[in-house]
Design a protein around this motif. Structure first.
Motif, short mmCIF file in Angstrom:
data_model
loop_
_atom_site.label_atom_id
_atom_site.label_comp_id
_atom_site.label_asym_id
_atom_site.label_seq_id
_atom_site.Cartn_x
_atom_site.Cartn_y
_atom_site.Cartn_z
N ASP A 3 33.12 -18.71 26.99
CA ASP A 3 34.32 -18.97 25.93
C ASP A 3 34.76 -20.25 25.61
N THR A 4 34.56 -21.05 26.70
CA THR A 4 35.42 -22.53 26.54
C THR A 4 34.20 -23.49 26.06
N GLU A 5 33.10 -23.25 25.70
CA GLU A 5 32.09 -24.09 25.23
C GLU A 5 32.04 -24.30 23.87
N PHE A 6 32.71 -23.53 23.24
CA PHE A 6 32.76 -23.74 21.66
C PHE A 6 34.11 -23.25 21.08
N ASP A 7 34.49 -23.87 19.80
CA ASP A 7 35.63 -23.22 19.22
C ASP A 7 35.01 -22.16 17.93
N ILE A 8 35.64 -20.92 18.37
CA ILE A 8 34.83 -19.95 17.38
C ILE A 8 35.26 -20.07 16.04
N ARG A 9 36.31 -20.82 15.70
CA ARG A 9 36.37 -21.27 14.25
C ARG A 9 35.53 -22.13 13.70
N SER A 10 34.58 -22.85 14.65
CA SER A 10 33.69 -23.38 13.81
C SER A 10 32.15 -22.66 13.58
N LEU A 11 32.22 -21.61 13.96
CA LEU A 11 30.94 -20.77 13.62
C LEU A 11 31.17 -20.40 12.01
N PRO A 12 30.10 -20.11 11.22
CA PRO A 12 29.99 -19.33 10.12
C PRO A 12 30.87 -18.01 10.23
N PHE A 13 31.33 -17.81 9.07
CA PHE A 13 32.33 -16.44 9.30
C PHE A 13 31.40 -15.22 9.88
N PRO A 14 30.35 -14.88 9.32
CA PRO A 14 29.56 -13.88 9.77
C PRO A 14 29.17 -13.90 11.26
N ASP A 15 28.95 -15.05 11.63
CA ASP A 15 28.60 -15.30 13.21
C ASP A 15 29.81 -15.13 14.02
#
Length: 317
Positions: A3-15
């Motif tokens: 969970d802490t290795e990425f910001d989910i907001r940085s993903l393309p929306f479908p991902d």
């Protein structure tokens, strides 16, 4: 990947949508946004009491949290507050909900912060809108007990997706011939299917349109003013505060929504936050966040004079 290795907001929306469906809400990596940490950082919050509750909705019980401060001078107004999260995320412990509510309660504005069903999988409009309406009805029916104010002293407000949901709920109340709130606070809302280009045909490839379509559930509902209130009439809306941010890609939507209400004769105030980006009140360390919260408190408490709409659109504060 944790969970802490990425910001989910940085993903393309479908991902991001797929990730949330499979894993649920990710843990927030920040270690200083829990209530205890916020009280240490902001001693004025020490006297705010919180009570976790549930609201019965047609789609199942939804979490809610009550914030009151008996030591703060009462404003006579209470706020039902709805967080954002692109209709697919967000929760009561995020700063955009918890910190904002703590700060407002400490200023004499009791807050009923509410959650709603996220648009994951087969969930679309009107489910989250129904949840917001259920929370509003619950708060209005129990205003004195919950918030210590009369039903006519209640304001409805939200940020981002929450701003869209609350404005859409008011359109639904108005069109059903029901009483609308005493006011509405709409912070960086997505009042149009493509908030960066209100008035244009939504581009299916746009991330904003993808979020909008996932919320609406069909291309036809992208034109429904109960889904995106910037597309309808402003008549019958209560006094409104719209917060727009200098660096926010959704700023055009907020400004167009404010203009729509003003053209209908609604008493509209616009707070322009210079140097701020979208979701800035979800970050207590952001120097632009507290001024926005103070502007909200001043408007609800009737202590502020905001510039005319044309001045706000040109960047005046």
């Amino acid at each position: 990947m944790t969970d802490t290795e990425f910001d989910i907001r940085s993903l393309p929306f479908p991902d991001a949508l797929r990730w949330l469906r499979e894993n649920g809400e990710p843990a927030d990596p920040r270690t200083d946004i829990d209530t205890a940490s916020l009280r240490r950082r902001f001693p004025r919050l020490a006297s705010v009491t919180t009570t976790d509750l549930e609201v019965d909705s047609p789609h199942g019980p939804q979490p809610a949290r009550l914030y009151r401060d008996a030591s703060a001078p009462a404003s006579g107004r209470g706020l039902v507050w709805v967080h954002g999260g692109a209709f697919i995320g967000g929760y009561l412990d995020m700063p955009e909900s918890n910190w904002v509510a703590l700060e407002l309660a400490a200023r004499g504005i009791p807050v009923f912060a509410v959650d709603y069903t996220k648009c994951l999988g087969d969930v679309h409009f009107p489910v989250p809108s129904d949840d917001v309406l259920a929370a509003w009805d619950h708060a209005r029916s129990n205003a004195q007990e919950l918030l210590g104010v009369t039903p006519d002293g209640l304001v409805l407000g939200g940020a981002s997706a929450g701003g869209t949901l609350t404005a859409g709920a008011i359109a639904r109340l108005r069109d059903a011939g029901r009483d609308v709130p005493a006011g509405i606070v709409s912070v960086y809302p997505a009042a149009h299917p493509d908030g960066g280009h209100p008035g244009e045909i939504p581009d299916p490839a746009s991330p904003m349109t993808q979020i909008a379509l996932n919320y609406a559930g069909s291309a036809e509902l992208l034109a429904d003013p109960h889904v995106f209130p910037g597309l309808g009439s402003g008549e019958g809306f209560p006094p409104t505060l719209v917060v727009v941010c200098e660096l926010d890609g959704l700023r055009p939507s907020g400004e167009a929504f404010a203009a729509l209400l003003a053209d209908a004769g609604v008493d509209v105030a616009v707070h322009f936050e210079p140097g701020a980006d979208h979701a800035h009140i979800n970050e207590p360390a952001d120097p632009t966040a507290l001024p926005t919260i103070e502007a909200i408190a001043d408007w609800i408490g009737g202590r502020a004079r905001f510039p005319a709409l044309a001045e706000s659109e040109s960047g005046a504060t």
